[in-house]
Design an enzyme around this catalytic site. Structure first.
Site, PDB file in Angstrom:
ATOM      1  N   LYS A 201       0.549  -1.246   0.057  1.00 22.24           N
ATOM      2  CA  LYS A 201       0.172   0.234  -0.130  1.00 22.24           C
ATOM      3  C   LYS A 201       1.025   1.198   0.126  1.00 22.24           C
ATOM      4  CE  LYS A 201      -3.844  -2.499   2.814  1.00 22.24           C
ATOM      5  NZ  LYS A 201      -4.508  -2.378   1.739  1.00 22.24           N
ATOM      6  N   ASP A 254      -5.167 -13.284  12.058  1.00 19.93           N
ATOM      7  CA  ASP A 254      -5.261 -13.238  10.890  1.00 19.93           C
ATOM      8  C   ASP A 254      -4.787 -11.407  10.380  1.00 19.93           C
ATOM      9  OD1 ASP A 254      -6.094 -13.735   8.536  1.00 19.93           O
ATOM     10  OD2 ASP A 254      -8.173 -11.626   8.980  1.00 19.93           O
ATOM     11  N   HIS A 259       0.040  -7.566   9.488  1.00 16.34           N
ATOM     12  CA  HIS A 259      -0.713  -6.358   9.664  1.00 16.34           C
ATOM     13  C   HIS A 259       0.093  -5.129  10.084  1.00 16.34           C
ATOM     14  CE1 HIS A 259      -2.324  -8.650   5.478  1.00 16.34           C
ATOM     15  NE2 HIS A 259      -2.929  -8.444   5.936  1.00 16.34           N
TER      16      HIS A 259
HETATM   17  C1  BG6 Z   1      -5.801 -10.384   5.067  1.00 18.76           C
HETATM   18  C2  BG6 Z   1      -6.980 -10.790   5.935  1.00 18.76           C
HETATM   19  O1  BG6 Z   1      -4.611 -10.989   5.260  1.00 18.76           O
HETATM   20  O2  BG6 Z   1      -6.191  -8.561   4.904  1.00 18.76           O
HETATM   21  C3  BG6 Z   1      -8.230 -10.537   6.060  1.00 18.76           C
HETATM   22  O3  BG6 Z   1      -6.521 -12.377   5.620  1.00 18.76           O
HETATM   23  C4  BG6 Z   1      -8.439  -9.297   5.530  1.00 18.76           C
HETATM   24  O4  BG6 Z   1      -8.859 -10.980   6.434  1.00 18.76           O
HETATM   25  C5  BG6 Z   1      -7.381  -8.676   4.251  1.00 18.76           C
HETATM   26  O5  BG6 Z   1      -9.705  -8.554   4.904  1.00 18.76           O
HETATM   27  C6  BG6 Z   1      -7.587  -6.768   4.713  1.00 18.76           C
HETATM   28  O6  BG6 Z   1      -6.539  -6.429   3.654  1.00 18.76           O
HETATM   29  P1  BG6 Z   1      -6.956  -5.132   2.781  1.00 18.76           P
HETATM   30  O7  BG6 Z   1      -6.113  -4.991   2.143  1.00 18.76           O
HETATM   31  O8  BG6 Z   1      -8.041  -4.861   2.583  1.00 18.76           O
HETATM   32  O9  BG6 Z   1      -6.929  -3.816   4.002  1.00 18.76           O
END
Ligand code: BG6
Length: 511
Positions: A201, A254, A259
């Site tokens: 991103k 998750d 993230h």
């Molecule tokens: C993924 C998760 O890694 O990231 C999902 O497994 C989540 O559950 C997603 O929805 C979120 O990514 P983004 O880019 O939509 O914020």
């Protein structure tokens, strides 16, 4: 003031990546059609793919290369992020190949080897291959071992071989360590690219530029000026079709070790001595190691878990988690997490990092809010001003991309009154709307051999170590109040109490 970005074009002109083949395991799946192929197309459009490039898809589905090309061409109609130029698409389509087979059978790798030899000859890719594992995680170790046995991971005569591994990388600390050991039997660490799509991103990458490419923020980026940090990654959607996976994962696994860890480390890290991959990742790893380990008591007082019940989002009734497809009617899986973490180093001692993430929240929004300390009240002691505005810098990651800075200003008029105002930088205003999948930079970097935006083994393990105590306590103590938040709300009441106990509150998003 100009709204033209200054660029170092010329000095820094981006070159096409190395000649190579991208081998996609799981080529018939969602990621390939939604992200990977559209990203390759965008790279080709930006002249960032080598002319000597090809893709070999591998999957179980019985298909010929022709079928595969047709399928991908039709998927592109749906998933391309910009208008398709037919000449360019034709160029890319002619470079798509397909091998069908099971990922755990040596015969598949023999077929792959033969296909690669043909592709090498047809497209002159110099024997450089990178393998993208877009499969279920159970296959990761096996695929790498099989690549090794088939000799496909060996780097000889200046050729390179790299492997991109999707998430989830393990499901806890032990399994992540095991997976690292298994893949390192075949690969050197420098050949391994553990992907986290958050790092694709723009705004996430911009955190480093914002902090270290400007002289004015870093002097105040510490415990003397910052009161606390709030990181929110909220989703409006529920678990959609992924109930089966989510039941074995939950919101913490998750989102947190990957993230959210990225967002914390980029926000909190020290300036690296250069932008070389290991220098940046060393600093990120230090932050993960500096996060105060949670005791079982801490888990009870500094973490909150939630699961959505039925509710309303945008005027629409939506069902609770327990009635979603492939979800147990008595599921204990959390769909919401809030955490308070402390970073034990000189820059951040006593500055809480509050994190929250969840499904079925009122808005889709990811952001980092840096809350600065209040100015001393002295000057206004005898002025009828009730509250001073706290300065706040918000890094908006999605869906709006930008940065806002809030500060107090005098409201015009004969009496002294202070109001909160905002300075706002919006990516789209300055740079125009971009239409990327978020995978372009990551694929390009892998082809160029730059692992800065990929996770090193120690970082992945450190990410799991941070949440290991939480997983242990949550597993031992089944949640008793699930479902404990209505779809469309900002999570369970306890998430608010987590901050209220510290005399703080979550910022109202959209405020
Ligand atoms: C993924 C998760 O890694 O990231 C999902 O497994 C989540 O559950 C997603 O929805 C979120 O990514 P983004 O880019 O939509 O914020």
């Amino acid at each position: 003031m100009t709204n033209k970005p200054t660029s170092a074009a010329g000095e820094n002109a981006v070159r096409p990546a190395d000649p190579c083949v991208m081998v996609i395991f799981g080529a018939a799946g969602d990621l390939t059609k939604r992200k990977l192929i559209p990203a390759l197309y965008n790279l080709a459009k930006g002249d960032l793919l080598s002319r000597e490039f090809a893709v070999v898809g591998v999957a179980r589905a019985d298909m010929s290369t022709d079928d595969f090309r047709k399928k991908i061409a039709s998927d592109m109609q749906e998933f391309a992020t910009s208008k398709i130029d037919s000449d360019l698409w034709e160029w890319l389509e002619r470079r798509l190949y397909y091998v069908s087979g099971n990922f755990n059978e040596p015969a598949t790798y023999q077929k792959l080897q033969t296909a690669l030899a043909g592709v090498d000859e047809a497209h002159g890719v110099h024997g450089n291959y990178f393998f993208y594992l877009a499969t279920a995680p159970d296959y990761f170790a096996d695929i790498v071992t099989q690549l090794g046995t088939a000799g496909l991971a060996r780097e000889e005569a200046g050729q390179w071989r790299r492997v991109i591994i999707e998430k989830p990388f393990g499901r806890d600390l032990d399994s992540a360590k095991l997976l690292n050991r298994q893949i390192k039997e075949t690969l050197e660490e420098r050949q391994i690219y553990r992907i986290d799509h958050y790092l694709g991103k723009e705004t996430v990458q911009n955190i480093l530029i914002f902090r270290f490419g400007n002289g004015i923020f870093e002097p105040i980026w510490n415990r003397r000026y910052i009161d606390h940090v709030q990181i929110t990654a909220a989703e409006k959607v529920g678990v959609e079709q992924r109930g089966g996976y989510y039941e074995t994962s939950g919101a913490l696994r998750d989102m947190a070790p990957n993230h959210l860890s990225q967002l914390i480390t980029l926000t909190a890290m020290e300036p690296p001595i250069s932008f070389a991959a290991n220098e940046v990742r060393d600093e990120q790893a230090k932050i993960l190691h500096a996060i105060q380990p949670l005791t079982p008591e801490d888990v009870l007082s500094k973490t909150v878990r939630g699961q959505y019940g039925e509710g309303e989002i945008g005027g629409e009734r939506v069902p609770g988690y327990r009635v979603e497809q492939n979800v147990s009617a008595s599921s204990s899986t959390e769909t919401f997490v809030a955490l308070k973490l402390m970073i034990d180093n000189w820059r951040w001692a006593d500055v809480p990092f509050y994190l929250r993430t969840g499904k079925r929240l009122p808005q889709r929004v990811t952001e980092i809010a840096i809350q600065f300390k209040r100015a001393p009240f002295v000057l206004f002691r005898n002025t009828p001003i009730e509250r001073l505005t706290q300065n706040r810098l918000v890094i908006h990651i999605q869906p709006d991309e930008g940065i806002t800075l809030r500060f107090g200003a005098k409201v015009p008029g004969p009496v002294v009154q202070l109001g909160a105002v905002e300075m706002k930088f919006d990516y789209a205003d300055y740079f125009g709307a971009t239409s990327s999948t978020g995978y372009e930079r990551l694929l390009y970097d892998c082809m160029a051999g730059d692992a800065t935006l990929f996770q090193r083994a120690d970082m992945v393990e450190a990410g799991w170590s941070v949440i290991a105590p939480i997983l242990d306590v949550w597993q031992a103590l089944a949640p008793r109040t699930f479902p404990n938040y209505a779809a469309g709300s900002w999570g369970p009441r306890e998430a608010d109490e987590l901050l209220e106990r510290d005399g703080r509150r979550w910022r109202s998003i959209g405020e």
